[in-house]
Design an enzyme around this catalytic site. Structure first.
Site, mmCIF file in Angstrom:
data_model
loop_
_atom_site.group_PDB
_atom_site.id
_atom_site.type_symbol
_atom_site.label_atom_id
_atom_site.label_comp_id
_atom_site.label_asym_id
_atom_site.label_seq_id
_atom_site.Cartn_x
_atom_site.Cartn_y
_atom_site.Cartn_z
ATOM 1 N N ASP A 339 0.882 -1.163 0.000
ATOM 2 C CA ASP A 339 0.000 0.000 0.000
ATOM 3 C C ASP A 339 0.929 1.225 0.000
ATOM 4 O O ASP A 339 2.109 1.092 0.328
ATOM 5 C CB ASP A 339 -0.868 -0.037 1.261
ATOM 6 C CG ASP A 339 -1.689 1.221 1.433
ATOM 7 O OD1 ASP A 339 -2.329 1.642 0.468
ATOM 8 O OD2 ASP A 339 -1.668 1.786 2.543
ATOM 9 N N ASP A 533 -1.010 -0.533 6.077
ATOM 10 C CA ASP A 533 -0.921 0.127 7.377
ATOM 11 C C ASP A 533 -1.936 -0.413 8.367
ATOM 12 O O ASP A 533 -1.983 0.028 9.517
ATOM 13 C CB ASP A 533 -1.048 1.651 7.245
ATOM 14 C CG ASP A 533 -2.384 2.070 6.641
ATOM 15 O OD1 ASP A 533 -3.256 1.204 6.470
ATOM 16 O OD2 ASP A 533 -2.549 3.268 6.345
ATOM 17 N N ASP A 537 -6.726 -1.485 5.099
ATOM 18 C CA ASP A 537 -6.257 -2.517 4.166
ATOM 19 C C ASP A 537 -6.582 -3.938 4.626
ATOM 20 O O ASP A 537 -6.051 -4.894 4.081
ATOM 21 C CB ASP A 537 -4.739 -2.398 3.964
ATOM 22 C CG ASP A 537 -4.370 -1.122 3.215
ATOM 23 O OD1 ASP A 537 -5.060 -0.802 2.240
ATOM 24 O OD2 ASP A 537 -3.409 -0.451 3.625
#
Length: 636
Positions: A339, A533, A537
């Site tokens: 990410d 994080d 996600d």
């Protein structure tokens, strides 16, 4: 028999009590002294009536060193677990005593206990980093009630209560600093030795140690959900998720041990019946040698110990692996998907430009954006409120709706206000000029009319470039999936040297993109890791072969969903975690091959009468010790 049963039974004492080297050495020293006397004066002791002198010296030595093995073998037989190494050793040594080979019987038990001593010490070393976590579990908390401060059990404190943390004290619960500033030691949580400065408004986590100033903290989580409690729960449960290698050894031992017992019986019974001149005593001795050599201690001790060392070694470096099965998966990772926000970048957004249109001033636009974003926890919303710098009245915000991957729609003072990305403007059919900007953009519209945009920038983490380079050196493909705009993604990907990237993805788009990557990886037998994080996600972390949460100590989503939690914000830990996993797997297989090879050679030598009980003892204990020392290398 299972590896877990075997290991637990062999070393029952150290599971129940903290390992004490001095306490463990006393029976070994007494037994060794009697053993040496029995060897030096063996002839004289053997010449006493009925060899009573030899029995008087060596039987106590045998019982002192072998009592735990005999008791465990007996207990396991009563439980229906007959075939384990305790049973093999008990039968072999009792058989040796029956054919008057007392020194060999004592040697088997004595050297086995010496091997156990080294194993206990090695387990103690690999547990040290995990015990460091246990030591930071706070016992008390200073509850602030008006002007008074009471020392109470942290479990009795509720969310919203105020606690006082003095210099030198452990932070007992997660909370927000209301007053004071200090340096805190985060090493127990992150493995980082450099203290961190915390000020009013920041969050402190349980397990940190306050070093300098006095802090007043409002508790945000109960003790059971605090960071240190969750980490301890993770570590304590890690052993329940076994790797395929450990499961293989469990299945192998279940069939291997009965086969060895039947083979030994055949060696003892058949040759005297079938071979002319073969004596019962000689072939019984060979059968006993075979039993001792066949003990699978080296395997059942060193393999779980190898994985335990891997989990412990990773924890020492600020990487929490939830079980050995994930070490195995990490070792096979060929693609790492990142990410962007909070993972490769710092997530510390700051407003760099405000462009107002249609009669709004910059300050009016920023004030409106701060109001509409007042109920959001997104980093972009926080940066807008920080740039506004004034208190915001949330009461004026009505009919608030946060649309994932788009932005926010709310009613403010009878007006419909939109704040979000370009997708939100298209979704609501708001006419606007196309603008390509280096940074994240929040567009605003009031009652269907475009009113301007706020440009926000994020910075790369210090070690992000080094992290990607380290993964490339390991031969691993790097991919970035982000919901941010294409211009930002282009710049970040070019700077880092990523192999692939995709931008402007909704949360469900990230899952679909990961599915494509997983499908491609399945053709090459490589595993895919996703690093996020941990806040937004969770679906992608759950879908990957290995889900890794970056800096996820404060995030429940990270703790619950991820297979690996990186306790710092350093993306370079991803390559380090993969390296530790590969090293662990390499050492585990070295131990398996070593143990199998030595066993096969000595079983052959024992069957043809070349190896004696002495060689059998050294083969068994020697393999176990070599495997233990090899497993200990993972910690370094």
């Amino acid at each position: 028999m299972s590896a877990s049963h075997t290991h637990g039974d062999c070393c029952d004492h150290q599971d129940r009590h903290q390992f004490s080297l001095r306490k463990a050495l006393i029976p070994i020293a007494v037994s060794a002294l009697l053993f040496v006397i029995g060897l030096l004066f063996n002839k004289a002791l053997n010449n006493t009536p009925y060899s009573v002198g030899e029995y008087a010296v060596l039987i106590p030595a045998y019982l002192i060193s072998g009592w735990s093995v005999l008791i465990t073998a007996g207990r396991n037989i009563l439980r229906g677990r007959i075939f384990d190494e305790n049973f093999l050793m008990a039968i072999a040594t009792l058989g040796a005593i029956a054919i008057h080979e007392l020194p060999e019987a004592v040697a088997v038990m004595l050297f086995f206990q010496i091997g156990e001593l080294f194993q206990d010490y090695s387990v103690g070393r690999s547990r040290r980093s995990i015990k460091a976590l246990l030591e930071v579990r706070p016992d008390t908390a200073n509850l602030k009630l008006g002007d008074q401060v009471r020392e109470v059990d942290p479990k009795s404190i509720n969310i919203g209560d105020l606690i006082l943390i003095r210099p030198g004290e452990k932070v007992p619960l997660d909370g927000e600093i209301l007053s004071g500033q200090s340096q805190v030691d985060t090493s127990a949580l992150t493995g980082e030795s450099v203290p961190r400065t915390v000020v009013t408004g920041e969050t402190v986590l349980s397990g940190m140690i306050n070093q300098s100033g006095v802090l007043t903290v409002r508790v945000t989580k109960p003790f059971a959900e605090s960071s240190i409690s969750r980490i301890l729960e993770l570590v304590e449960n890690a052993s329940s998720k076994k790797a395929n290698t450990e499961k293989f050894i469990t299945r192998f031992a279940r069939y291997y041990t009965p086969v060895v017992v039947v083979l030994s019986l055949a060696v003892a019974i058949l040759p005297p019946l079938l071979i002319a001149g073969a004596t019962q005593a000689e072939w019984t001795y060979r059968a006993l040698v075979l039993l001792v050599i066949s003990c699978p201690c080296g395997l059942v001790i060193s393999i779980p110990l190898g994985y335990f060392g891997g989990v412990g070694g990773a924890a020492k470096r600020g990487i929490l692996v939830k079980g050995s099965v994930f070490l195995d998966a990490l070792a096979q990772v060929k693609t790492v998907v990142f990410d962007k926000t909070g993972t490769l970048t710092q997530g510390n957004f700051r407003v760099t430009d405000v462009i107002s249109e249609n009669g709004f001033t910059q300050s009016q636009l920023l004030a409106l954006a701060a109001q509409v974003e007042s109920q959001s926890n997104h980093p972009v919303a926080q940066s807008i409120r920080q740039a506004h710098g004034k208190s915001v009245h949330k009461s004026g915000v009505q009919e608030y709706e946060e649309i994932a991957g788009h932005g926010i729609i709310a009613r403010i003072e009878e007006r419909t206000v939109l704040a979000g990305n370009d997708r939100l403007l298209h979704r609501e059919s708001i006419p606007h000029d196309v603008c390509i900007v280096e940074g994240t953009v929040t567009h605003l519209a009031v009652d269907g009319e475009y009113t301007g945009r706020i440009v926000i920038e994020d910075e790369l983490k210090e070690d992000a470039i080094a992290a990607i380079q380290a993964l490339h050196l390991q031969g691993i493909q790097t991919v970035m999936l982000t919901g941010d705009n294409q211009a930002v993604a282009d710049r970040i990907a070019h700077t880092l040297g990523l192999d692939q990237y995709r931008a402007e993805l909704l949360p469900e788009g990230k899952v679909a993109a990961l599915e494509e990557i997983l499908d491609r990886a399945s053709h090459t037998q490589g595993k895919v890791a996703f690093v996020g994080d941990g806040i937004n996600d969770a679906p992608v972390i759950a879908r990957a072969d290995v889900g890794m949460a970056m800096g996820g100590l404060g995030s429940d989503a990270a703790i619950e969903t991820a297979d690996v939690v990186i306790m710092t914000d350093a993306p370079s830990k991803v390559a380090e975690a993969i390296a530790i996993a590969q090293r662990t797997l390499q050492i585990v297989w070295q131990n398996i091959i070593l143990a199998m090879t030595v066993k096969a050679i000595f079983i052959g030598l024992g069957a043809v009468g070349v190896a004696t009980l002495w060689e059998a003892v050294f083969a068994d204990v020697g393999v176990a010790l070599l495997a233990i020392f090899n497993a200990g290398r993972i910690l370094r």
